[in-house]
Design an enzyme around this catalytic site. Structure first.
Site, mmCIF file in Angstrom:
data_model
loop_
_atom_site.group_PDB
_atom_site.id
_atom_site.type_symbol
_atom_site.label_atom_id
_atom_site.label_comp_id
_atom_site.label_asym_id
_atom_site.label_seq_id
_atom_site.Cartn_x
_atom_site.Cartn_y
_atom_site.Cartn_z
ATOM 1 N N ASP A 1 -15.101 7.126 9.233
ATOM 2 C CA ASP A 1 -16.178 7.546 8.345
ATOM 3 C C ASP A 1 -17.495 7.608 9.123
ATOM 4 O O ASP A 1 -18.325 6.717 9.055
ATOM 5 C CB ASP A 1 -16.293 6.547 7.183
ATOM 6 C CG ASP A 1 -17.143 7.101 6.066
ATOM 7 O OD1 ASP A 1 -17.480 8.293 6.112
ATOM 8 O OD2 ASP A 1 -17.467 6.331 5.147
ATOM 9 N N LYS B 1 -8.910 7.734 9.120
ATOM 10 C CA LYS B 1 -9.960 8.728 8.883
ATOM 11 C C LYS B 1 -11.297 8.013 9.058
ATOM 12 O O LYS B 1 -11.743 7.276 8.175
ATOM 13 C CB LYS B 1 -9.830 9.323 7.488
ATOM 14 C CG LYS B 1 -10.778 10.476 7.251
ATOM 15 C CD LYS B 1 -10.455 11.181 5.946
ATOM 16 C CE LYS B 1 -11.285 12.426 5.770
ATOM 17 N NZ LYS B 1 -12.715 12.195 5.751
ATOM 18 N N TYR C 1 -9.852 12.853 18.165
ATOM 19 C CA TYR C 1 -8.584 13.002 17.452
ATOM 20 C C TYR C 1 -8.031 14.421 17.361
ATOM 21 O O TYR C 1 -7.058 14.660 16.663
ATOM 22 C CB TYR C 1 -8.706 12.426 16.049
ATOM 23 C CG TYR C 1 -9.952 12.869 15.290
ATOM 24 C CD1 TYR C 1 -10.155 14.188 14.953
ATOM 25 C CD2 TYR C 1 -10.913 11.928 14.941
ATOM 26 C CE1 TYR C 1 -11.285 14.576 14.272
ATOM 27 C CE2 TYR C 1 -12.052 12.309 14.251
ATOM 28 C CZ TYR C 1 -12.232 13.633 13.916
ATOM 29 O OH TYR C 1 -13.348 14.023 13.244
ATOM 30 N N LYS D 1 -7.516 9.893 0.684
ATOM 31 C CA LYS D 1 -8.781 9.147 0.606
ATOM 32 C C LYS D 1 -8.560 7.859 -0.176
ATOM 33 O O LYS D 1 -7.984 7.883 -1.267
ATOM 34 C CB LYS D 1 -9.838 9.989 -0.122
ATOM 35 C CG LYS D 1 -10.257 11.222 0.658
ATOM 36 C CD LYS D 1 -11.412 10.940 1.573
ATOM 37 C CE LYS D 1 -12.695 11.194 0.912
ATOM 38 N NZ LYS D 1 -13.677 11.985 1.398
ATOM 39 N N CYS E 1 -46.427 -17.368 -5.332
ATOM 40 C CA CYS E 1 -47.804 -17.857 -5.324
ATOM 41 C C CYS E 1 -48.709 -17.048 -6.245
ATOM 42 O O CYS E 1 -49.924 -17.274 -6.280
ATOM 43 C CB CYS E 1 -48.358 -17.867 -3.896
ATOM 44 S SG CYS E 1 -48.636 -16.203 -3.267
ATOM 45 N N CYS F 1 -48.855 -18.931 0.978
ATOM 46 C CA CYS F 1 -47.667 -18.614 0.179
ATOM 47 C C CYS F 1 -46.479 -19.372 0.815
ATOM 48 O O CYS F 1 -46.112 -19.102 1.960
ATOM 49 C CB CYS F 1 -47.431 -17.103 0.189
ATOM 50 S SG CYS F 1 -45.963 -16.591 -0.696
ATOM 51 N N GLU G 1 -3.149 9.001 11.212
ATOM 52 C CA GLU G 1 -4.343 8.485 11.903
ATOM 53 C C GLU G 1 -5.319 7.902 10.891
ATOM 54 O O GLU G 1 -5.267 8.243 9.709
ATOM 55 C CB GLU G 1 -5.057 9.631 12.640
ATOM 56 C CG GLU G 1 -4.233 10.223 13.749
ATOM 57 C CD GLU G 1 -4.827 11.527 14.266
ATOM 58 O OE1 GLU G 1 -6.021 11.783 14.051
ATOM 59 O OE2 GLU G 1 -4.069 12.287 14.881
ATOM 60 N N CYS H 1 -46.712 -9.624 -0.137
ATOM 61 C CA CYS H 1 -47.643 -10.605 -0.675
ATOM 62 C C CYS H 1 -48.671 -10.842 0.432
ATOM 63 O O CYS H 1 -48.298 -11.271 1.530
ATOM 64 C CB CYS H 1 -46.923 -11.901 -1.003
ATOM 65 S SG CYS H 1 -48.076 -13.265 -1.249
ATOM 66 N N CYS I 1 -46.793 -11.966 -6.734
ATOM 67 C CA CYS I 1 -45.853 -12.709 -5.906
ATOM 68 C C CYS I 1 -45.140 -13.772 -6.754
ATOM 69 O O CYS I 1 -45.801 -14.559 -7.430
ATOM 70 C CB CYS I 1 -46.579 -13.367 -4.731
ATOM 71 S SG CYS I 1 -45.478 -14.397 -3.750
HETATM 72 S S1 IVH Z 1 -8.616 16.113 11.997
HETATM 73 C C1 IVH Z 1 -8.865 20.804 11.040
HETATM 74 N N1 IVH Z 1 -8.570 13.508 12.218
HETATM 75 O O1 IVH Z 1 -12.651 14.105 8.431
HETATM 76 C C2 IVH Z 1 -9.261 19.434 10.702
HETATM 77 N N2 IVH Z 1 -10.426 14.466 11.079
HETATM 78 O O2 IVH Z 1 -12.564 16.435 6.151
HETATM 79 C C3 IVH Z 1 -9.377 18.549 11.867
HETATM 80 N N3 IVH Z 1 -12.103 12.828 10.335
HETATM 81 O O3 IVH Z 1 -14.593 16.795 9.439
HETATM 82 C C4 IVH Z 1 -9.850 17.216 11.530
HETATM 83 N N4 IVH Z 1 -11.079 11.039 11.101
HETATM 84 O O4 IVH Z 1 -14.992 14.642 10.649
HETATM 85 C C5 IVH Z 1 -9.252 14.562 11.732
HETATM 86 N N5 IVH Z 1 -8.376 11.202 12.531
HETATM 87 C C6 IVH Z 1 -9.066 12.255 12.063
HETATM 88 C C7 IVH Z 1 -10.294 12.114 11.389
HETATM 89 C C8 IVH Z 1 -10.949 13.253 10.911
HETATM 90 C C9 IVH Z 1 -12.150 11.497 10.470
HETATM 91 C C10 IVH Z 1 -13.153 13.625 9.644
HETATM 92 C C11 IVH Z 1 -13.611 14.828 10.414
HETATM 93 C C12 IVH Z 1 -13.450 16.002 9.485
HETATM 94 C C13 IVH Z 1 -13.201 15.367 8.170
HETATM 95 C C14 IVH Z 1 -12.177 16.174 7.418
#
Ligand code: IVH
Length: 665
Positions: free
Chosen positions: A115, A113, A223, A310, A407, A428, A111, A422, A404
């Site tokens: 942010d 991740k 998720y 990551k 001016c 200006c 999946e 300014c 500024c």
């Molecule tokens: S599963 C038991 N799936 O990443 C862990 N986490 O450090 C269940 N996150 O706090 C998390 N995308 O906020 C999972 N597809 C994804 C995710 C995801 C982002 C974040 C989540 C979690 C952190 C893990």
């Protein structure tokens, strides 16, 4: 009452279905207008029958202005984090560990991740009962009222296949577009910009005013399901099911039977992530079978059945060449770094924003520093750090300017604000040009002209302030370099047209600091005309919804300046709109005596909002869809055929805009 109750239930279902189609499936079925109509009808019915209210009705997504202290709640299942890896080798080690513990017959799911900021949603009997932030993993904040405003989160689930009691976890985030929009709006009202979409999302989720949260377009992907009674042993299949219950599940989630496919997925997204409309900071790899997940269990901090890969932060080191200071139309000064060109996440970067003096001080920039540049959700990249070891000896600290750059006027920094300004508003050059450009912009006076034309007219001394537009004559401009007979005529024509632009837009066009589009609307509809605004006291202004001290002060100081008042007088004499439409100013009447109206289509003389106000001002009622109880269908152009048909079926009078205006004359 029985009939209304049935209608309320039907409307709630229908609206949630449209939310799902729009926000979860990205496949809307009806127009925004028709959606609004359904919502209006529901609001009206719920107001009439408060005993039929429901805290999970779609109307509750509008939020409330009540300031709430968040309740701390203990998580039923602790909210753990994931172990991190940064290399292929570490992924292979993870795979080996799992094989050792459960053998080699298993499958992964990969999946994105996301942010953002994590959220745990509890559903009981198919209804959202609680939304809690991660907090410290054991306890989090109960942010249910804020989360209810997020339209992709279902308040009631579809079907009946979901567990009776379960939790689903996910990530709340901003798209790049919503993030930029939010920051632009914040800058417009003098609030500091958010540093990245993640901070903006967690900041928004913790706001004490859910009505304000509702306006910000937060989104959510889910998720992770937690329950004793899930339909399948496969994590993937359960999430597919969750989608059919109404949850937004990522379309990029993918079953990967072998570690080779996991590595391919990572490789693909390492590049492709630059094309996503939101930020991801890695990939999450999970063992698919829940039984095997239980076998693997958890360490103290994280599950053994999942790990995150990551992405290395897309960050490059380059040399700082110089710092420029840009002067905006309100005089605000923005420092911008010029960099040795460097390639980053698909583009060559030459400049990076430094935001303001505080940000610069925090970085402690010195001349010729080697700086780290990153791209977040913003188009302009930012400097996130400095390699201080490589700093040339004796290099001097870069200090924020005091005068500024355009001016030479000494800069000021109002108390409590992040920006320097300014104060030389009247002479200006970039401030004047900025004000002229803002005045003609599409959402303001919508005068068809290019930036370069304004520059030219300013340089030639023809335009010195916004009122000068209305003294322009074809003869003045036809001799100029960029103009021919036709283009000069078009400009004059477009200026003439702008005299019809409504008061709230004229007010926005004036370019008063902190008076953006929304604030201008509020002021216009509360005070009705410019004289009331010019004469309003500070105390009067701050009683208006959404007008705070900063905005009120800015308005007072704008009208204190005689040069501004004389510009407004010139604009008035030229026939610009300085009051809300006269019809809307009418006192309340009872001419429509409780008659019910449905408005549909596009109108020539008034916006739909104006027509709605007129109906209410004259004692009538607005509803969203045609029923037996409707008295009039106010039909504009492009009216939906189903509404017309229904109206004909029920024998409802269909009237035009003019018919309507005659009724309230
Ligand atoms: S599963 C038991 N799936 O990443 C862990 N986490 O450090 C269940 N996150 O706090 C998390 N995308 O906020 C999972 N597809 C994804 C995710 C995801 C982002 C974040 C989540 C979690 C952190 C893990």
């Amino acid at each position: 009452m029985k009939e209304e109750q049935a209608r309320i239930l039907q409307l709630r279902k229908e609206i949630e279905m449209h939310n799902y189609k729009y926000y979860v499936l990205s496949n809307p079925e009806i127009s925004d207008f028709d959606y609004d109509m359904l919502m209006n009808e529901l609001i009206e019915l719920e107001n009439r029958f408060p005993e039929l209210s429901d805290e999970n009705s779609p109307t509750q997504r509008i939020g409330s202005d009540i300031d709430k202290e968040f309740k701390q709640v203990t998580h039923k299942y602790p909210m753990l984090s994931l172990g991190n890896t940064y290399s292929e080798d570490e992924i292979m080690e993870f795979d080996q560990r799992i094989k050792k513990l459960i053998g080699s017959i298993f499958s992964y799911v990969c999946e994105l991740k996301f942010d953002g900021t994590s959220i745990g949603l509890t559903y009981e009997k198919g209804e959202l009962t609680r939304a809690v932030t991660r907090g410290d993993g054991n306890k989090g904040d109960d942010v249910t009222s804020n989360v209810k405003t997020i339209k992709s989160i279902p308040l009631k689930l579809f079907g009946n296949e979901y567990p009776n009691d379960f939790e689903i976890r996910g990530e709340i985030y901003f798209t790049h577009k919503s993030f930029q929009q939010l920051n632009t709006e914040r800058e417009e009202i003098g609030e500091p910009a958010f540093v990245n979409p993640r901070n903006a999302a967690s900041g928004t989720l913790k706001m004490h005013n859910s009505a304000a949260v509702a306006k910000r377009n937060l989104e959510c992907y889910l998720y992770y399901l937690l329950s004793d009674e899930l339909p399948s042993d496969s994590h993937y299949q359960n999430l597919v099911k969750a989608k059919s219950w109404g949850f937004r599940v990522s379309e990029y989630m993918k079953p990967c039977p072998s570690i080779t496919q996991v590595l391919e997925y990572i490789k693909y997204w390492e590049k492709e992530r630059n094309n996503l409309p939101y930020d991801i900071d890695g990939i999450v790899i999970k063992v698919d079978s829940l039984k095997q997940q239980r076998q693997l269990g958890f360490t103290a901090k994280s599950p053994r059945w999942a790990i995150s890969y990551k992405f290395k932060a897309e960050r490059v080191l380059t040399k700082l060449l110089s710092v420029d200071y840009q002067v905006g139309r309100t005089g605000s000064i923005t420092p911008v770094a010029n960099l040795e060109p460097v390639f980053l996440a698909g583009t060559t970067v030459k400049r990076a924003t430094l935001h303001n003096a505080d940000q610069m001080a925090l970085l402690d920039l010195h001349e010729n520093d080697l700086v780290y540049v990153e791209k977040g959700g913003e188009i302009i990249p930012k400097i996130v750090g400095i390699d201080k070891e490589k700093r040339p000896k004796n290099s001097k600290a870069i200090k924020f300017i005091e005068y500024c750059p355009e001016c030479n006027t000494p800069l000021v920094r109002p108390e409590g604000e992040a920006n320097h300004y300014c104060p030389n508003e009247d002479s200006c050059p970039p401030q004047i040009k900025g004000k002229l450009e803002h005045f003609v912009s599409r959402k303001a006076m919508n005068i068809g002209t290019a930036e370069a034309t304004i520059d030219l007219l300013y340089k030639e001394g023809i335009l010195k302030n916004i009122a000068d537009f209305y003294d322009l004559k074809k003869e003045d401009i036809i001799s100029l370099e960029r103009f021919a007979e036709k283009s000069a005529e078009n400009l004059i024509q477009s200026i003439e047209e702008s005299k019809k632009v409504s008061f709230e837009r004229v007010l926005y066009a004036l370019g008063i600091r902190y008076v953006g589009e929304t604030v201008a609307k509020k002021l216009a509809f509360s005070l009705i005309n410019i004289d009331a605004l010019i004469n309003a006291s500070f105390d009067e202004l701050i009683t208006i919804d959404e007008i705070g001290e900063r905005i009120a002060k800015s308005i007072i100081s704008f009208f204190k300046k005689s040069s501004n008042v004389s510009i407004i007088n010139r604009l008035k004499n030229n026939g610009l709109q300085f009051a809300i439409d006269t019809l809307l100013q009418n006192k309340k009447t009872d001419k429509l005596g409780n008659q019910t109206f449905v408005i549909s289509g596009v109108f020539e003389k008034h916006s739909r909002d104006e027509l709605k106000s007129l109906i209410e001002l004259n004692g009538g009622k607005n509803t969203g869809s045609v029923s037996k109880k409707t008295n009039y269908l106010l039909a504009g152009e492009n009216i939906g055929p189903s509404k017309l048909e229904k109206a004909r079926k029920f024998g409802i009078k269909i009237i035009s805009e003019d018919d309507f205006l005659n009724m309230i004359e």
